[in-house]
Scaffold this active site. Sequence first.
Site, PDB file in Angstrom:
ATOM      1  N   SER A 180     -38.943  50.887  -0.400  1.00 34.44           N
ATOM      2  CA  SER A 180     -38.385  51.114   0.945  1.00 34.44           C
ATOM      3  C   SER A 180     -38.627  52.105   0.947  1.00 34.44           C
ATOM      4  O   SER A 180     -40.005  52.575   1.194  1.00 34.44           O
ATOM      5  CB  SER A 180     -36.815  50.579   0.534  1.00 34.44           C
ATOM      6  OG  SER A 180     -36.363  51.044   2.316  1.00 34.44           O
ATOM      7  N   ASP A 204     -41.788  46.171   0.016  1.00 34.73           N
ATOM      8  CA  ASP A 204     -41.308  46.288   0.936  1.00 34.73           C
ATOM      9  C   ASP A 204     -40.726  48.333   1.999  1.00 34.73           C
ATOM     10  O   ASP A 204     -39.813  48.364   1.703  1.00 34.73           O
ATOM     11  CB  ASP A 204     -40.180  45.916   0.914  1.00 34.73           C
ATOM     12  CG  ASP A 204     -40.097  44.918   2.440  1.00 34.73           C
ATOM     13  OD1 ASP A 204     -40.871  44.539   3.210  1.00 34.73           O
ATOM     14  OD2 ASP A 204     -38.207  44.607   2.942  1.00 34.73           O
ATOM     15  N   HIS A 266     -34.809  42.590   1.547  1.00 35.95           N
ATOM     16  CA  HIS A 266     -35.522  43.640   1.553  1.00 35.95           C
ATOM     17  C   HIS A 266     -35.494  43.340  -0.346  1.00 35.95           C
ATOM     18  O   HIS A 266     -36.403  44.049  -0.897  1.00 35.95           O
ATOM     19  CB  HIS A 266     -34.219  44.275   1.568  1.00 35.95           C
ATOM     20  CG  HIS A 266     -35.411  46.125   1.240  1.00 35.95           C
ATOM     21  ND1 HIS A 266     -36.848  46.260   2.543  1.00 35.95           N
ATOM     22  CD2 HIS A 266     -34.548  47.407   1.918  1.00 35.95           C
ATOM     23  CE1 HIS A 266     -36.584  47.856   2.487  1.00 35.95           C
ATOM     24  NE2 HIS A 266     -35.169  47.990   1.719  1.00 35.95           N
TER      25      HIS A 266
END
Length: 328
Positions: A180, A204, A266
Amino acid sequence: MKTLLYLCLVGFTATTVPLKHDEVNYPRFVKLSDNDDVMQTVDLEEQPDTTLLEDIYRNPDNNRYLLYTRDNPLAPQTLQINNTFGVFFSKFHAWKPTVVIAHGWLSDQNTEVNIALTDAILRKSNVNVIVMEWRRLALSSYVTAVTGVPAVGRRLGQFLEFLHRATGAPFESMHLIGYSLGAHLVGNAGRELGGRVARITGLDPAGPLWNLNSNRLRSSDGIYVEVIHTDGGVLGQGIGSAIADADFFPNGGVSQPGCLTSFCHHKRAWELFASSVTYDHFLGRECSSMLQVSLNICHGKIFKMGNGDIRKRGSGLYRLNTGRRYPF
């Protein structure tokens, strides 16, 4: 000195956070979380905490570099930049590959991604694993964390430069992994090193405030840069577009089987990567366009997603389909 630091910070902030009209895919208020299934409401137009950012800019060594090896898989040793004595008396070995893990927003040393990836990597390979804990910034507001990520990433690059100078550990045996916001962090670390690290894996990479951000992860940040996209929908937490050498879109890259929340979609990126390190079983099929990715009609060459191969090289868009539960 304080005035100079403030001016530097203001200039840095202006170049890091894009204007709100750049964020065409996101409304002002979004739900986000990198470490908790309870999603946080984030105002993408709020002002960052300049007091915290100024202190981080002035004291970049608030972060910790935690060394795990097969000799100490559970109890890390803390390495410090420019502390050559400490490195030489640690369990760090320059002849082993070095894998760096950077967590995401609202996370710290004990977050699940760090534990799962460290365990999978050390079970598979005899390497140095360094978990970079950047909790002081990561536990701030999302906009503040986004603003500070490039500076923290550059400091990670400087720490790796120190390891290289002090021990001879080659950049060509370094693999940087970020989840992330951590994906953009390791991208900036690679950029600080002139794109010389062997491999960067973005799990991601965060989407909000990063679509047109010049400091986001990109293909030139390492010799080989790979991204796994799992939550790239219109209101997803990840970037949905190709930004690396090789971009993988499991199940289309928007939603994942067995998931009902954006947080689940996610985090599936790091879950898939951890599984790939252990089993090396994910086979992506090359696609000629994002339309083919979405429609699942890709017929190009096969290329493996994930794994820990430091020599891995490739490029293109890839689609694959996975199961609902580990090992997927």
